[in-house]
Enzyme design. Structure first.
Site, PDB file in Angstrom:
ATOM      1  CD  GLU A  59      -1.400  -2.346   2.049  1.00 47.04           C
ATOM      2  OE1 GLU A  59      -2.200  -3.037   2.685  1.00 47.04           O
ATOM      3  OE2 GLU A  59      -0.166  -2.604   2.003  1.00 47.04           O
ATOM      4  NE  ARG A 224      23.415 -23.594  -9.664  1.00 51.14           N
ATOM      5  CZ  ARG A 224      22.967 -24.412  -8.726  1.00 51.14           C
ATOM      6  NH1 ARG A 224      23.256 -24.193  -7.456  1.00 51.14           N
ATOM      7  NH2 ARG A 224      22.217 -25.450  -9.042  1.00 51.14           N
ATOM      8  N   GLY A 317      17.675 -35.896   2.161  1.00 53.32           N
ATOM      9  CA  GLY A 317      17.375 -37.023   1.297  1.00 53.32           C
ATOM     10  C   GLY A 317      16.255 -37.900   1.819  1.00 53.32           C
TER      11      GLY A 317
END
Length: 386
Positions: A59, A224, A317
Site C-alpha cells: 500500500e 544461480r 534425502g
C-alpha cells in the site's frame, strides 16, 4: 456467490493486484507478499507490492507512486472516485511506520476492496474498521480465493499453526529412485527441471536438507543464473549426531554466507574449539531433542519459523523426506521425475514409514494440483488433502 458490489472492472484490478503479489513470493521474509492497485476511474494512479524483507508494504509503494501522478497532484483532495484494490486487508497496527489503513485514509481513498481479511490478531478486521470509521466504503471481495491462498499460503499457515508451509522437493527416476546404489545422482532429471528447482528455491524462504545429502551430494544450494540477484536463502541442515563437525571441504560452506547456515542437532558441542573452529566459524548451531535417533520434526519447524521462514523447501534425502512423511508435517510434494530407469537396488525416495502389514487404504493419499512436462521429464505437484 460474488458480492453484487463487485464489477467487472473491480475484478480486473484485483487480478492485477494479485499478479503483483505473486511477483515477490519468497522475497518478503516473515511478511506476506501483497499487491496493491490505486485507480481513478479507469486510470491506474499507482501500483505496488511488498518489498524485500517485508518493507515497505504494498500500500505504501502504491500510494507513493499515486501521489506523484499528475491527476492526483492537480486535483488533490478533490477527486471523489479513488479506489484501492489489495490482496490482503491493510494492516491496522503500527511499528516503525504508520499503519497502511491510516495511510490509505490520509491519501483520500473513497473505496477499498481487498481479497482476504488479515488473520494477524493485530489487524483481523481492525483495518477495515479504521477505514469505515473514516467514511471509506470497505469490504472483502472473496474472489480469486485459490490463487490468493497460493500466494499467501506460507503466511496463512504460520498464523494458523506457528509453523511454516512445507514443500518436499524430490527428484527421482521413472521408477522412484533418487540415486544409484553407489550414491550417484547427477543428473537424474534434465536441465529444465533443475532450472525449475531454482525457481522453487526463489519462491521459498528457506531450504532444509539432511547431513547425508550434504556429505554425499556436496550441493551448493545457492540461487544461480537469473535468480542470483535475489540472494541466497537460509539453509537448515539436520544433523542428529553432529557429524558435520569433523568434515571439511564441503561446497555449501564456501558458496553460502555462513550466518545463513543452521545446523540443527541433538548434540551440544563438548568444547568451544569445535563450535568456533575455522570450518564452522559463523555457522548457527541449534539444539533439538531426538526421539529414537531422529530429531523432533515439530521442534525443528519451530526453530525454522523463528528464523522468519514461512515457506520451507525440504530437499532431501530419503531419511529426511520419510521423517516428514511419517510425522505428517508437510503440506505438498513437488516431484520431478526423470526418464531414466535405475536398478531396484538403488536408493528410493522414501524408507518404510508405516508397519509392513498396513492396509492400502491407510497410506497417505494426496491431491494432484498441477502437472507439467519438461521435454521427457515431468514435474508434478501434490497437496495434502485437508
Amino acid at each position: 456467490m460474488i458480492d453484487s458490489r463487485i464489477s467487472e472492472k473491480d475484478k480486473k484490478f484485483l487480478r492485477i493486484a494479485l499478479n503483483l503479489a505473486r511477483r515477490n513470493v519468497g522475497l518478503t521474509g516473515k511478511n506476506p507478499s501483497v499487491g496493491c492497485i490505486i485507480t481513478y476511474g479507469d486510470i491506474i494512479l499507482g501500483r505496488g507490492n511488498t518489498q524485500f524483507n517485508g518493507r515497505p508494504h504494498a500500500e505504501v509503494m502504491a500510494i507513493k507512486q499515486a501521489s506523484e501522478h499528475f491527476l492526483y497532484k492537480k486535483n488533490k483532495r478533490k477527486i471523489k472516485n479513488i479506489n484501492v484494490y489489495i490482496t490482503l486487508e491493510p494492516c491496522a497496527h503500527e511499528t516503525t511506520s504508520p499503519s497502511c489503513a491510516k495511510e490509505i485514509i490520509k491519501f483520500g481513498a473513497n473505496r477499498v476492496i481487498y481479497l482476504k481479511t488479515d488473520p494477524d490478531n493485530r489487524t483481523n478486521g481492525k483495518g477495515k474498521y479504521l477505514m469505515e470509521e473514516a467514511g471509506i466504503e470497505c469490504f472483502e471481495a472473496k474472489i480469486y480465493e485459490p490463487e490468493n491462498a497460493d500466494v499467501l499460503k506460507g503466511y496463512l499457515k504460520q498464523k494458523k499453526t506457528g509453523l511454516p508451509y512445507v514443500t518436499l522437493k524430490i527428484g527421482s527416476s521413472l521408477n522412484g529412485k533418487i540415486a544409484t546404489k553407489s550414491g550417484e545422482s547427477k543428473w537424474i532429471t534434465n536441465s529444465l527441471c533443475r532450472k525449475r528447482v531454482q525457481l522453487l528455491r526463489s519462491e521459498n524462504d528457506g531450504i532444509l536438507i539432511g547431513k547425508n545429502s550434504v556429505i554425499i551430494d556436496n550441493p551448493r544450494l545457492n540461487l544461480r543464473d537469473e535468480f542470483e540477484v535475489i540472494g541466497n536463502k537460509p539453509v537448515f541442515i539436520l544433523d542428529t549426531n553432529f557429524k558435520l563437525s569433523s568434515i571439511e571441504g564441503l561446497t555449501l560452506f564456501d558458496k553460502l554466507e555462513r550466518e545463513r547456515i543452521y545446523i540443527i542437532t541433538s548434540k551440544k558441542p563438548k568444547n568451544m574449539s569445535i563450535k568456533s573452529s575455522c570450518f564452522l566459524k559463523g555457522v548457527n548451531i541449534k539444539n533439538v531433542k531426538s526421539e529414537l535417533g531422529f530429531l523432533n520434526i515439530k521442534e525443528v519447524l519451530k526453530i525454522v519459523s523463528k528464523m522468519g521462514v514461512n515457506r520451507l523447501m525440504v530437499e532431501g534425502g530419503a531419511s529426511v523426506w520419510t521423517s516428514f512423511l511419517k510425522t505428517g508435517y508437510f503440506d505438498e510434494i513437488v516431484m520431478f521425475t526423470g526418464s531414466k530407469i535405475i536398478n531396484d537396488s538403488a536408493l528410493s525416495c522414501f524408507n518404510d514409514f508405516l508397519p509392513p502389514d498396513t492396509r492400502l487404504g491407510d497410506f497417505p493419499n494426496l491431491t494432484l494440483t498441477s502437472l507439467q512436462n519438461w521435454k521427457d521429464d515431468i514435474e508434478a505437484r501434490w497437496e495434502v488433502r485437508s
